[in-house]
Motif scaffolding. Structure first.
Motif, PDB file in Angstrom:
ATOM      1  N   PHE A 132       0.814  -1.201   0.000  1.00 56.79           N
ATOM      2  CA  PHE A 132       0.000   0.000   0.000  1.00 56.79           C
ATOM      3  C   PHE A 132       0.856   1.264   0.000  1.00 56.79           C
ATOM      4  O   PHE A 132       2.045   1.243   0.278  1.00 56.79           O
ATOM      5  CB  PHE A 132      -0.941   0.010   1.202  1.00 56.79           C
ATOM      6  N   SER A 133       0.207   2.372  -0.288  1.00 58.16           N
ATOM      7  CA  SER A 133       0.848   3.679  -0.275  1.00 58.16           C
ATOM      8  C   SER A 133       1.479   3.960   1.085  1.00 58.16           C
ATOM      9  O   SER A 133       1.036   3.444   2.113  1.00 58.16           O
ATOM     10  CB  SER A 133      -0.202   4.748  -0.582  1.00 58.16           C
ATOM     11  N   ASN A 134       2.518   4.799   1.078  1.00 64.45           N
ATOM     12  CA  ASN A 134       3.149   5.184   2.345  1.00 64.45           C
ATOM     13  C   ASN A 134       2.155   5.857   3.284  1.00 64.45           C
ATOM     14  O   ASN A 134       2.371   5.895   4.498  1.00 64.45           O
ATOM     15  CB  ASN A 134       4.321   6.131   2.084  1.00 64.45           C
ATOM     16  N   ALA A 135       1.086   6.400   2.714  1.00 62.12           N
ATOM     17  CA  ALA A 135       0.088   7.067   3.548  1.00 62.12           C
ATOM     18  C   ALA A 135      -0.782   6.075   4.317  1.00 62.12           C
ATOM     19  O   ALA A 135      -1.462   6.462   5.261  1.00 62.12           O
ATOM     20  CB  ALA A 135      -0.795   7.965   2.692  1.00 62.12           C
ATOM     21  N   ILE A 136      -0.784   4.786   3.927  1.00 62.68           N
ATOM     22  CA  ILE A 136      -1.560   3.769   4.621  1.00 62.68           C
ATOM     23  C   ILE A 136      -0.643   2.987   5.550  1.00 62.68           C
ATOM     24  O   ILE A 136       0.277   2.309   5.097  1.00 62.68           O
ATOM     25  CB  ILE A 136      -2.248   2.811   3.631  1.00 62.68           C
ATOM     26  N   GLN A 137      -0.876   3.106   6.835  1.00 58.63           N
ATOM     27  CA  GLN A 137      -0.003   2.494   7.830  1.00 58.63           C
ATOM     28  C   GLN A 137      -0.783   1.495   8.675  1.00 58.63           C
ATOM     29  O   GLN A 137      -1.754   1.877   9.339  1.00 58.63           O
ATOM     30  CB  GLN A 137       0.592   3.566   8.743  1.00 58.63           C
ATOM     31  N   PRO A 138      -0.389   0.210   8.650  1.00 62.51           N
ATOM     32  CA  PRO A 138      -1.040  -0.752   9.547  1.00 62.51           C
ATOM     33  C   PRO A 138      -0.501  -0.623  10.961  1.00 62.51           C
ATOM     34  O   PRO A 138       0.693  -0.410  11.169  1.00 62.51           O
ATOM     35  CB  PRO A 138      -0.670  -2.109   8.935  1.00 62.51           C
ATOM     36  N   SER A 139      -1.378  -0.717  11.936  1.00 60.49           N
ATOM     37  CA  SER A 139      -0.935  -0.740  13.324  1.00 60.49           C
ATOM     38  C   SER A 139      -0.317  -2.091  13.630  1.00 60.49           C
ATOM     39  O   SER A 139      -0.358  -3.025  12.809  1.00 60.49           O
ATOM     40  CB  SER A 139      -2.128  -0.503  14.255  1.00 60.49           C
ATOM     41  N   GLU A 140       0.254  -2.232  14.806  1.00 61.29           N
ATOM     42  CA  GLU A 140       0.712  -3.532  15.260  1.00 61.29           C
ATOM     43  C   GLU A 140      -0.496  -4.423  15.535  1.00 61.29           C
ATOM     44  O   GLU A 140      -1.601  -3.940  15.797  1.00 61.29           O
ATOM     45  CB  GLU A 140       1.549  -3.380  16.535  1.00 61.29           C
ATOM     46  N   PHE A 141      -0.268  -5.735  15.490  1.00 60.00           N
ATOM     47  CA  PHE A 141      -1.333  -6.658  15.841  1.00 60.00           C
ATOM     48  C   PHE A 141      -1.742  -6.451  17.304  1.00 60.00           C
ATOM     49  O   PHE A 141      -0.902  -6.208  18.168  1.00 60.00           O
ATOM     50  CB  PHE A 141      -0.872  -8.108  15.669  1.00 60.00           C
ATOM     51  N   GLN A 142      -3.028  -6.547  17.562  1.00 63.64           N
ATOM     52  CA  GLN A 142      -3.556  -6.564  18.919  1.00 63.64           C
ATOM     53  C   GLN A 142      -4.391  -7.829  19.100  1.00 63.64           C
ATOM     54  O   GLN A 142      -4.875  -8.408  18.129  1.00 63.64           O
ATOM     55  CB  GLN A 142      -4.422  -5.335  19.181  1.00 63.64           C
ATOM     56  N   ALA A 143      -4.531  -8.254  20.334  1.00 59.01           N
ATOM     57  CA  ALA A 143      -5.270  -9.478  20.636  1.00 59.01           C
ATOM     58  C   ALA A 143      -6.667  -9.143  21.126  1.00 59.01           C
ATOM     59  O   ALA A 143      -6.910  -8.103  21.737  1.00 59.01           O
ATOM     60  CB  ALA A 143      -4.534 -10.289  21.697  1.00 59.01           C
ATOM     61  N   CYS A 144      -7.597 -10.034  20.848  1.00 55.27           N
ATOM     62  CA  CYS A 144      -8.942  -9.916  21.386  1.00 55.27           C
ATOM     63  C   CYS A 144      -9.554 -11.311  21.483  1.00 55.27           C
ATOM     64  O   CYS A 144      -9.076 -12.258  20.865  1.00 55.27           O
ATOM     65  CB  CYS A 144      -9.816  -8.996  20.535  1.00 55.27           C
ATOM     66  N   LEU A 145     -10.595 -11.424  22.292  1.00 57.37           N
ATOM     67  CA  LEU A 145     -11.326 -12.669  22.439  1.00 57.37           C
ATOM     68  C   LEU A 145     -12.672 -12.515  21.744  1.00 57.37           C
ATOM     69  O   LEU A 145     -13.348 -11.510  21.921  1.00 57.37           O
ATOM     70  CB  LEU A 145     -11.532 -13.009  23.912  1.00 57.37           C
ATOM     71  N   ALA A 146     -13.063 -13.520  20.961  1.00 55.42           N
ATOM     72  CA  ALA A 146     -14.297 -13.409  20.187  1.00 55.42           C
ATOM     73  C   ALA A 146     -15.047 -14.730  20.200  1.00 55.42           C
ATOM     74  O   ALA A 146     -14.454 -15.791  19.985  1.00 55.42           O
ATOM     75  CB  ALA A 146     -13.977 -13.015  18.748  1.00 55.42           C
ATOM     76  N   SER A 147     -16.334 -14.669  20.480  1.00 59.00           N
ATOM     77  CA  SER A 147     -17.180 -15.851  20.322  1.00 59.00           C
ATOM     78  C   SER A 147     -17.615 -15.981  18.868  1.00 59.00           C
ATOM     79  O   SER A 147     -17.860 -17.081  18.376  1.00 59.00           O
ATOM     80  CB  SER A 147     -18.397 -15.764  21.240  1.00 59.00           C
ATOM     81  N   SER A 148     -17.694 -14.847  18.162  1.00 58.36           N
ATOM     82  CA  SER A 148     -18.021 -14.820  16.742  1.00 58.36           C
ATOM     83  C   SER A 148     -17.118 -13.793  16.069  1.00 58.36           C
ATOM     84  O   SER A 148     -17.217 -12.600  16.370  1.00 58.36           O
ATOM     85  CB  SER A 148     -19.484 -14.439  16.529  1.00 58.36           C
ATOM     86  N   PRO A 149     -16.216 -14.218  15.146  1.00 63.17           N
ATOM     87  CA  PRO A 149     -15.355 -13.246  14.473  1.00 63.17           C
ATOM     88  C   PRO A 149     -16.132 -12.153  13.750  1.00 63.17           C
ATOM     89  O   PRO A 149     -15.712 -11.004  13.729  1.00 63.17           O
ATOM     90  CB  PRO A 149     -14.553 -14.118  13.493  1.00 63.17           C
ATOM     91  N   VAL A 150     -17.280 -12.510  13.161  1.00 63.10           N
ATOM     92  CA  VAL A 150     -18.074 -11.512  12.441  1.00 63.10           C
ATOM     93  C   VAL A 150     -18.579 -10.444  13.406  1.00 63.10           C
ATOM     94  O   VAL A 150     -18.449  -9.236  13.164  1.00 63.10           O
ATOM     95  CB  VAL A 150     -19.258 -12.192  11.721  1.00 63.10           C
ATOM     96  N   THR A 151     -19.158 -10.884  14.529  1.00 67.39           N
ATOM     97  CA  THR A 151     -19.679  -9.935  15.514  1.00 67.39           C
ATOM     98  C   THR A 151     -18.570  -9.096  16.120  1.00 67.39           C
ATOM     99  O   THR A 151     -18.712  -7.880  16.307  1.00 67.39           O
ATOM    100  CB  THR A 151     -20.433 -10.690  16.614  1.00 67.39           C
ATOM    101  N   GLU A 152     -17.442  -9.744  16.440  1.00 57.01           N
ATOM    102  CA  GLU A 152     -16.326  -9.005  17.037  1.00 57.01           C
ATOM    103  C   GLU A 152     -15.768  -7.972  16.073  1.00 57.01           C
ATOM    104  O   GLU A 152     -15.430  -6.849  16.466  1.00 57.01           O
ATOM    105  CB  GLU A 152     -15.221  -9.971  17.467  1.00 57.01           C
TER     106      GLU A 152
END
Length: 270
Positions: A89-109
């Motif tokens: 992606f362009s230099n203007a698009i920057q991904p953050s670091e990965f973060q963790a979360c708990l999800a019962s449903s990936p779609v809902t989360e």
């Protein structure tokens, strides 16, 4: 209670070179341990144009489909996904670091995280939510004041960006530092604002690590919550578990007298 799976997610930020130290969250990718990645993008591109009137909107609005296509090609390889995004992606698009979360449903989360990270903050909150947190914070301050725990011993509105990363908007209500630790306190209304609990839970591991690196101290965070919360409310229990799983202590606001007395004792005040 439904079992929840450990997922990872990252946020895509638009940070143009022409605008220093500012960015807009435009997308989010949640990666479950198995199954399809969940991609969410903002539907309010007006904020990008406010930040950068010269933004390439055709490129930005095409990112969602481009990203979905790339994710299908990479078959869930999470590290490869992040590297490809960083390279593609362009230099203007920057991904953050990965973060963790708990999800019962990936779609809902993914929907919940999109509301949390991508939507424009509401200017008007229900008065009950705002009033409950205001009351908690006021009680915290009054009890510390009554115990003699005041600035400079008591730090207030602590910006966590000094310990995490530039642009992090969260401020912890107050804290003090006795005996090689940093004790932090933040008012949270579990009964009406579960997203605040999730923000605190997501932020605290990075905050604790930042304090350890910067000051060589262990961080302890206590969420000060409403009294008499129902034990059978699923939303309240979810908020409790989210905090506790990230080593955040929970204390009802009625215990603030004892918390303030402990602070005075540990600081040698009185």
């Amino acid at each position: 209670m439904t079992d929840r799976m450990q997922c990872r997610f990252f946020v895509l930020r638009y940070a143009p070179d022409a605008v220093k130290n500012e960015f807009i969250n435009v997308g989010l990718v949640l990666l479950p341990p198995a199954g399809s990645a969940q991609v969410r993008f903002t539907r309010d591109w007006s904020r990008v144009l406010c930040l950068d009137p010269d933004a390439d909107m055709q490129m930005l609005q095409g990112l969602e489909n481009d990203l979905r296509n790339q994710l299908r090609e990479m078959n869930g390889d999470q590290d490869l996904i992040l590297r490809r995004i960083q390279d593609s992606f362009s230099n203007a698009i920057q991904p953050s670091e990965f973060q963790a979360c708990l999800a019962s449903s990936p779609v809902t989360e993914a929907d919940e995280l999109a509301r949390l990270y991508l939507e424009r903050p509401k200017r008007r909150q229900p008065q009950r939510e705002a009033g409950a947190r205001v009351a908690i914070v006021a009680r915290m301050r009054s009890e510390f004041e009554a115990a003699g725990v005041r600035p400079p011993f008591l730090l207030e509105k602590i910006p966590i960006a000094r310990y995490t990363r530039s642009g992090d908007p969260l401020k912890i209500d107050c804290g003090y530092s006795p005996n090689g630790t940093v004790k932090l306190f933040h008012g949270v209304t579990l009964g009406s604002d579960v997203n605040a609990a999730k923000v605190l839970a997501f932020s605290f591991p990075q905050l604790a690590e930042g304090i350890r690196k910067a000051e060589g101290k262990k961080a302890l965070l206590t969420a000060i919550v409403e009294d008499d919360l129902p034990s059978d409310d699923e939303t309240v229990n979810f908020a409790r578990e989210t905090l506790e799983q990230n080593t955040i202590r929970i204390a009802p606001v009625s215990t603030m007298h004892d918390i303030a007395a402990t602070a005075a004792r540990e600081l040698g005040i009185g």
